[in-house]
Design a protein around this motif. Structure first.
Motif, PDB file in Angstrom:
ATOM      1  N   HIS A   1       0.843  -1.189   0.000  1.00  0.00           N
ATOM      2  CA  HIS A   1       0.000   0.000   0.000  1.00  0.00           C
ATOM      3  C   HIS A   1       0.884   1.247   0.000  1.00  0.00           C
ATOM      4  O   HIS A   1       2.098   1.174   0.231  1.00  0.00           O
TER       5      HIS A   1
ATOM      6  N   GLU B   1       1.322   3.760   1.989  1.00  0.00           N
ATOM      7  CA  GLU B   1       2.062   4.138   3.195  1.00  0.00           C
ATOM      8  C   GLU B   1       3.385   3.372   3.287  1.00  0.00           C
ATOM      9  O   GLU B   1       4.422   3.939   3.632  1.00  0.00           O
TER      10      GLU B   1
ATOM     11  N   CYS C   1      -5.242   1.489   6.419  1.00  0.00           N
ATOM     12  CA  CYS C   1      -6.022   0.291   6.720  1.00  0.00           C
ATOM     13  C   CYS C   1      -5.543  -0.320   8.039  1.00  0.00           C
ATOM     14  O   CYS C   1      -4.388  -0.181   8.428  1.00  0.00           O
TER      15      CYS C   1
ATOM     16  N   CYS D   1      -1.595  -1.313   7.542  1.00  0.00           N
ATOM     17  CA  CYS D   1      -0.716  -0.142   7.471  1.00  0.00           C
ATOM     18  C   CYS D   1      -0.681   0.614   8.795  1.00  0.00           C
ATOM     19  O   CYS D   1       0.331   1.235   9.126  1.00  0.00           O
TER      20      CYS D   1
HETATM   21 ZN   LIG Z   1      -2.960  -0.336   3.944  1.00  0.00          ZN
END
Ligand SMILES: [Zn+2]
Length: 148
Positions: free
Chosen positions: A52, A54, A80, A89
């Motif tokens: 992701h 991040e 998330c 994350c």
């Molecule tokens: Zn995430």
């Protein structure tokens, strides 16, 4: 704590736009890392199964020799907080110890909905929501409508 700088969120939104249509059933998210008042790294969501935004941004900052600890994370959507194809994350960010996370919108996904923000705050990280919310809402309309 220095004031929020919307230009950093704009940079995160630009990173997100660069992966629009390439993230499968994940939302196209962009994230930037700021330290010492400078944008030191950016990242965007990879195709399904990949990292992701991040994680991409944090890894880019670290690869460039820039610590995330004590800095700011700007991300267009709430991190998330559940394990899907990748680890959450929110926990990843907590381990990196930024002083602040600046978020565009809360994630309406039923497994998030504020839980990511709550986890960050519980770890003592300052969280600011709603920065550049209008253009981000427009950009993420497809994702938001899925959970409306
Ligand atoms: Zn995430």
């Amino acid at each position: 704590m220095p004031p929020i700088d919307e230009t950093f969120m704009q940079a995160a939104l630009d990173a997100a736009r660069s992966v629009a249509g390439q993230t499968g059933d994940n939302p196209p998210v962009g994230c930037v890392i700021v330290n010492g008042g400078q944008l030191v790294a950016s990242g965007a969501t990879q195709p399904p199964g990949g990292s992701h935004a991040e994680v991409m941004a944090v890894r880019a900052a670290e690869a460039g020799g820039h610590p995330v600890a004590g800095g700011d994370v700007y991300v267009i959507l709430e991190p998330c907080s559940f394990t899907g194809r990748t680890p959450p994350c929110s926990r990843f960010i907590v381990e990196k110890q930024p002083r602040r996370v600046v978020i565009g919108l809360r994630d309406p996904h039923p497994l998030v909905r504020g839980a990511g923000i709550a986890e960050l705050r519980a770890a003592g990280i300052d969280v600011v929501e709603g920065v550049l919310a209008a253009p981000i809402r427009q950009f993420l309309a497809g994702w938001l409508e899925r959970f409306a």
